[in-house]
Design an enzyme around this catalytic site. Structure first.
Site, PDB file in Angstrom:
ATOM      1  N   TRP A 108       0.829  -1.218   0.000  1.00 24.56           N
ATOM      2  CA  TRP A 108       0.000   0.000   0.000  1.00 24.56           C
ATOM      3  C   TRP A 108       0.857   1.260   0.000  1.00 24.56           C
ATOM      4  CZ3 TRP A 108      -4.163  -1.413  -2.025  1.00 24.56           C
ATOM      5  CH2 TRP A 108      -4.746  -2.635  -1.712  1.00 24.56           C
ATOM      6  N   ASP A 124      -2.109   6.457   6.596  1.00 26.35           N
ATOM      7  CA  ASP A 124      -3.096   5.533   6.036  1.00 26.35           C
ATOM      8  C   ASP A 124      -3.382   4.529   7.141  1.00 26.35           C
ATOM      9  OD1 ASP A 124      -4.520   3.523   4.841  1.00 26.35           O
ATOM     10  OD2 ASP A 124      -3.103   3.137   3.204  1.00 26.35           O
ATOM     11  N   LYS A 152     -12.769  -2.453   7.308  1.00 24.64           N
ATOM     12  CA  LYS A 152     -12.095  -3.406   8.193  1.00 24.64           C
ATOM     13  C   LYS A 152     -12.579  -3.193   9.636  1.00 24.64           C
ATOM     14  CE  LYS A 152      -8.388  -2.854   4.953  1.00 24.64           C
ATOM     15  NZ  LYS A 152      -8.399  -4.039   4.108  1.00 24.64           N
TER      16      LYS A 152
HETATM   17  C1  LIG Z   1      -3.496  -0.157   4.445  1.00 22.77           C
HETATM   18  C2  LIG Z   1      -4.384  -0.133   3.234  1.00 22.77           C
HETATM   19  N1  LIG Z   1      -4.387   0.953   2.442  1.00 22.77           N
HETATM   20  C3  LIG Z   1      -5.160   1.023   1.353  1.00 22.77           C
HETATM   21  C4  LIG Z   1      -5.983  -0.011   0.985  1.00 22.77           C
HETATM   22  C5  LIG Z   1      -6.839   0.107  -0.238  1.00 22.77           C
HETATM   23  O1  LIG Z   1      -8.149   0.298   0.167  1.00 22.77           O
HETATM   24  P1  LIG Z   1      -9.370   0.398  -0.868  1.00 22.77           P
HETATM   25  O2  LIG Z   1      -9.537  -0.951  -1.450  1.00 22.77           O
HETATM   26  O3  LIG Z   1     -10.492   0.835   0.035  1.00 22.77           O
HETATM   27  O4  LIG Z   1      -9.046   1.421  -1.878  1.00 22.77           O
HETATM   28  C6  LIG Z   1      -6.037  -1.163   1.778  1.00 22.77           C
HETATM   29  C7  LIG Z   1      -6.910  -2.291   1.415  1.00 22.77           C
HETATM   30  O5  LIG Z   1      -6.865  -3.358   1.943  1.00 22.77           O
HETATM   31  C8  LIG Z   1      -5.205  -1.221   2.928  1.00 22.77           C
HETATM   32  O6  LIG Z   1      -5.198  -2.306   3.711  1.00 22.77           O
END
Ligand SMILES: Cc1ncc(COP(=O)(O)O)c(C=O)c1O
Length: 352
Positions: free
Chosen positions: A101, A168, A192
């Site tokens: 991420w 994040d 989550k």
């Molecule tokens: C730490 C983190 N950031 C970003 C995301 C991406 O999220 P989204 O699918 O809501 O765009 C996730 C998805 O699992 C994540 O765990």
């Protein structure tokens, strides 16, 4: 068969939240209308948004210098919305790349301005967190992923820096009491620890905005969302409502202190079991292990498939590791009862 939901997200929600959400689909707050049918500018829904914002602020213990927004586009959209609003050619985004991420955040930020990757941990396959952060001169902000959902690491103490800190927190929001005030901007996909997919929480210090010169499309402009009270356009009404129900549940259960107590107990049980069984190993540095997502492997990789098949047969859902990492990943979000972790540990102990 009893199911144990270890999904990484969308993930397990409290049974009470599901019951209340289901009831609201039929009749929202005794209005005779479904939550799916009410206008987003009605006083009914404005009350939902205001209570959700107030509960976020209360749980985070933050004041009016912050604004709470409920946006769409997932946490993924924040990878670009953050730099679009905060970074220009004269600035510098410092981003911790500690896995999948963080890496995506780096790629998107580069579209908007200069980026320096700090604390890259790819040398050891992201099995630890590098806390020796050297920020380049003129850094506009530091971005960290507080919990690396895929790799199984978590910041247990946030970096102390003298530039704005962006987090994040998609996979560890509200998992424990923490110093939210250390951050200037926090974002988290709800799916989550905070509700259903379809809404992203953004908490932003207002003083952070208005510093870049570029023209920002209205729907991507934080300031415009703030000015409109998070109702710039039709928001994801149902997802926001499920978030409110989940936030109420967190408060009712004892708040973040209780969440941490439960989460630590689950994580301790699981990691102790992994560390005590020769058939399994966890490569993550002990001090950086996530209390939300435990990532581990079988000592004999040829047994992985049969272990995962056994998990499936015993109703253990969602334990296969992320596609680029492999192995096993057990997600233990707030709503997961310790009984599920106990059942999983028993299964590990009996596996040979
Ligand atoms: C730490 C983190 N950031 C970003 C995301 C991406 O999220 P989204 O699918 O809501 O765009 C996730 C998805 O699992 C994540 O765990």
């Amino acid at each position: 068969m009893q199911l144990h939901n270890f999904n990484s997200g969308p993930a397990i929600l409290p049974a009470q939240v599901l019951e209340q959400a289901a009831a609201a689909i039929h009749n929202f707050n005794s209005t005779g209308l479904s939550i799916l049918e009410i206008g987003h500018r009605t006083s009914w829904f404005v009350e939902v948004v205001e209570e959700a914002k107030a509960t976020v602020k209360k749980l985070m213990d933050i004041g009016d210098e912050y604004e709470v927004l409920f946006l769409q586009g997932g946490a993924t959209m924040q990878f670009m919305q953050v730099p679009m609003n905060l970074l220009d050619e004269n600035g510098m985004a410092a981003i911790c790349d500690n896995g999948v991420w963080g890496n995506k955040a780096v790629k998107e930020a580069k579209i908007f301005g200069p980026v320096t990757v700090v604390a890259d941990t790819s040398d050891k396959k992201h099995t630890y967190l590098n806390k020796q952060l050297v920020l380049p001169e003129g850094t506009s902000y530091l971005h960290i992923t507080t919990n690396n959902t895929v790799e199984g690491t978590q910041w247990h103490q946030y970096p102390q820096v003298n530039v704005p800190l962006i987090g994040d927190m998609s996979s560890d929001i509200f998992c424990r009491p923490t110093n939210y005030k250390q951050f200037d901007l926090i974002y988290a996909g709800a799916q989550k620890n905070m509700g259903a997919a379809g809404v992203t929480l953004v908490v932003i210090k207002k003083s952070l905005l208005g510093k870049v010169k570029r023209q920002i499309p209205a729907i991507l402009d934080y300031q415009k969302h703030i000015d409109a009270g998070s109702l710039l356009n039709t928001p994801p009404v149902f997802s926001i409502y499920v978030s409110l129900l989940t936030l109420r549940w967190i408060e009712k259960e004892g708040g973040l202190i209780e969440m941490e107590k439960r989460n630590k107990a689950k994580a301790e049980l699981l990691y102790n079991t992994i560390d005590s069984l020769p058939a399994f190993y966890c490569p993550i540095a002990k001090e950086d292990r996530s209390i939300m997502n435990a990532v581990f492997f079988l000592t004999d990789p040829s047994k992985e498939e049969s272990f995962l098949a056994l998990c499936k047969n015993k109703g253990m859902i969602g334990v296969k590791g992320y596609r680029t990492v492999g192995g096993v990943r057990v997600s233990m979000y707030n709503a997961l009862p310790i009984s599920s972790v106990q059942a999983f540990c028993e299964l590990m102990e009996n596996f040979s």
